[in-house]
Design a protein around this motif. Structure first.
Motif, PDB file in Angstrom:
ATOM      1  N   UNK A  88       0.760  -1.335  -0.365  1.00  0.00           N
ATOM      2  CA  UNK A  88       0.076  -0.222  -0.597  1.00  0.00           C
ATOM      3  C   UNK A  88       0.563   1.442  -0.021  1.00  0.00           C
ATOM      4  N   UNK A  89       1.819   0.980   0.673  1.00  0.00           N
ATOM      5  CA  UNK A  89       3.157   2.781   0.950  1.00  0.00           C
ATOM      6  C   UNK A  89       3.734   2.672  -0.031  1.00  0.00           C
ATOM      7  N   UNK A 183       5.987  11.363   0.832  1.00  0.00           N
ATOM      8  CA  UNK A 183       5.001  12.408  -0.220  1.00  0.00           C
ATOM      9  C   UNK A 183       6.411  13.080  -0.974  1.00  0.00           C
ATOM     10  N   UNK A 184       7.517  12.293  -0.864  1.00  0.00           N
ATOM     11  CA  UNK A 184       8.663  12.027  -1.576  1.00  0.00           C
ATOM     12  C   UNK A 184       8.755  11.452  -3.041  1.00  0.00           C
ATOM     13  N   UNK A 185       7.886  10.442  -2.878  1.00  0.00           N
ATOM     14  CA  UNK A 185       7.359   9.260  -3.583  1.00  0.00           C
ATOM     15  C   UNK A 185       8.427   8.917  -4.206  1.00  0.00           C
ATOM     16  N   UNK A 186       9.193   8.194  -2.707  1.00  0.00           N
ATOM     17  CA  UNK A 186      10.178   7.217  -2.735  1.00  0.00           C
ATOM     18  C   UNK A 186       9.796   5.585  -2.946  1.00  0.00           C
ATOM     19  N   UNK A 187       8.863   5.149  -3.511  1.00  0.00           N
ATOM     20  CA  UNK A 187       8.495   4.084  -2.938  1.00  0.00           C
ATOM     21  C   UNK A 187       8.972   2.753  -2.311  1.00  0.00           C
ATOM     22  N   UNK A 188      10.224   2.809  -2.971  1.00  0.00           N
ATOM     23  CA  UNK A 188      11.030   1.936  -2.193  1.00  0.00           C
ATOM     24  C   UNK A 188      11.013   1.854  -0.814  1.00  0.00           C
ATOM     25  N   UNK A 189      11.734   2.940  -0.569  1.00  0.00           N
ATOM     26  CA  UNK A 189      11.319   3.580   1.400  1.00  0.00           C
ATOM     27  C   UNK A 189      10.137   3.207   2.000  1.00  0.00           C
ATOM     28  N   UNK A 190       8.837   3.435   1.526  1.00  0.00           N
ATOM     29  CA  UNK A 190       7.962   4.287   2.339  1.00  0.00           C
ATOM     30  C   UNK A 190       6.947   2.378   2.286  1.00  0.00           C
ATOM     31  N   UNK A 191       7.613   1.484   1.536  1.00  0.00           N
ATOM     32  CA  UNK A 191       7.624  -0.027   1.361  1.00  0.00           C
ATOM     33  C   UNK A 191       8.296  -0.500   2.131  1.00  0.00           C
ATOM     34  N   UNK A 192       9.750  -0.223   2.440  1.00  0.00           N
ATOM     35  CA  UNK A 192      10.456  -1.313   4.233  1.00  0.00           C
ATOM     36  C   UNK A 192      10.292  -0.183   5.347  1.00  0.00           C
TER      37      UNK A 192
END
Length: 220
Positions: A88-89, A183-192
């Motif tokens: 989701x993130x 908000x930064x659009x960093x999907x991989x970091x958000x997921x981790x």
């Protein structure tokens, strides 16, 4: 407007979530009917609905009891929950609209207010809204439904976690990093970050297991 069945389901589900009905506790149809001022038939139908959600177990000749998760089952469900929420993130970082980003910021700010007031139960409510904002931002309805379903099954345990010392402040700090990544659009970091936020292991798991008697005490 909610139907009587939906109102009953929501009310009993909430009582399970807050520990008024503890894991393993028998749910007496007659007592519930008297408490809600209805006949046993809608209560029985409601318990069947809750059983389909995994919150209640109906046993032949023994009636309904609140579902009880053992240590291994808890770990397995939180493991899956962490993966669902991480997806989701990741998607939210890519797909959130400006309005949804504003809603996420508002939900995060509400969590901060609850943290500052040092009210873990209020924080739990605001925390649920925060996670819901991330689900919505994924724009994947099937994923949202699966995440919500498992969240409901884990509500008593997610709520209990927040009563562990320093968990609320740590949870908010983790939210802060998650929000920034999304908000930064960093999907991989958000997921981790989200996966690590939701997963229970090590000391967090030990703390949760040590706190489980509180659920029993709350229902006593």
């Amino acid at each position: 407007m909610k139907s009587r069945s939906e109102t009953l389901k929501d009310a009993i589900e909430e009582m399970i979530a807050v520990g008024k009905f503890a894991p393993g506790q028998h749910l007496d149809e007659t007592e519930l009917a008297a408490s809600f001022g209805v006949s046993r038939t809608p209560i029985r139908e409601t318990l069947i609905q809750l059983a389909s959600m995994g919150l209640v177990v109906i046993r032949p000749r023994r009636g309904a009891v609140v579902a009880e998760l053992g240590p291994q089952q808890l770990v397995e469900r939180f493991e899956v929950m962490s993966e669902l929420e991480s997806i989701c993130a990741r998607l939210a970082a890519r797909r959130m609209t400006p309005a949804e980003q504003d809603a996420l910021r508002a939900a995060h700010a509400a969590c901060k207010e609850a943290m500052t007031s040092q009210d873990p139960d209020d924080y739990y409510v605001k925390n649920e809204a925060f996670h819901e904002a991330i689900y919505t931002g994924s724009h994947n309805q099937f994923l949202i439904e699966q995440a919500r379903s498992l969240y409901r099954r884990l509500r008593p345990y997610r709520r209990l976690q927040l009563r562990v010392r320093d968990r609320v402040s740590n949870s908010y700090a983790e939210h802060d990093e998650m929000v920034q990544a999304i908000l930064d659009g960093d999907g991989e970091l958000a997921a981790r970050l989200t996966r690590e936020h939701v997963m229970i292991q090590g000391q967090r798991f030990a703390d949760l297991m040590a706190s489980l008697p509180q659920l029993q005490a709350a229902a006593a």
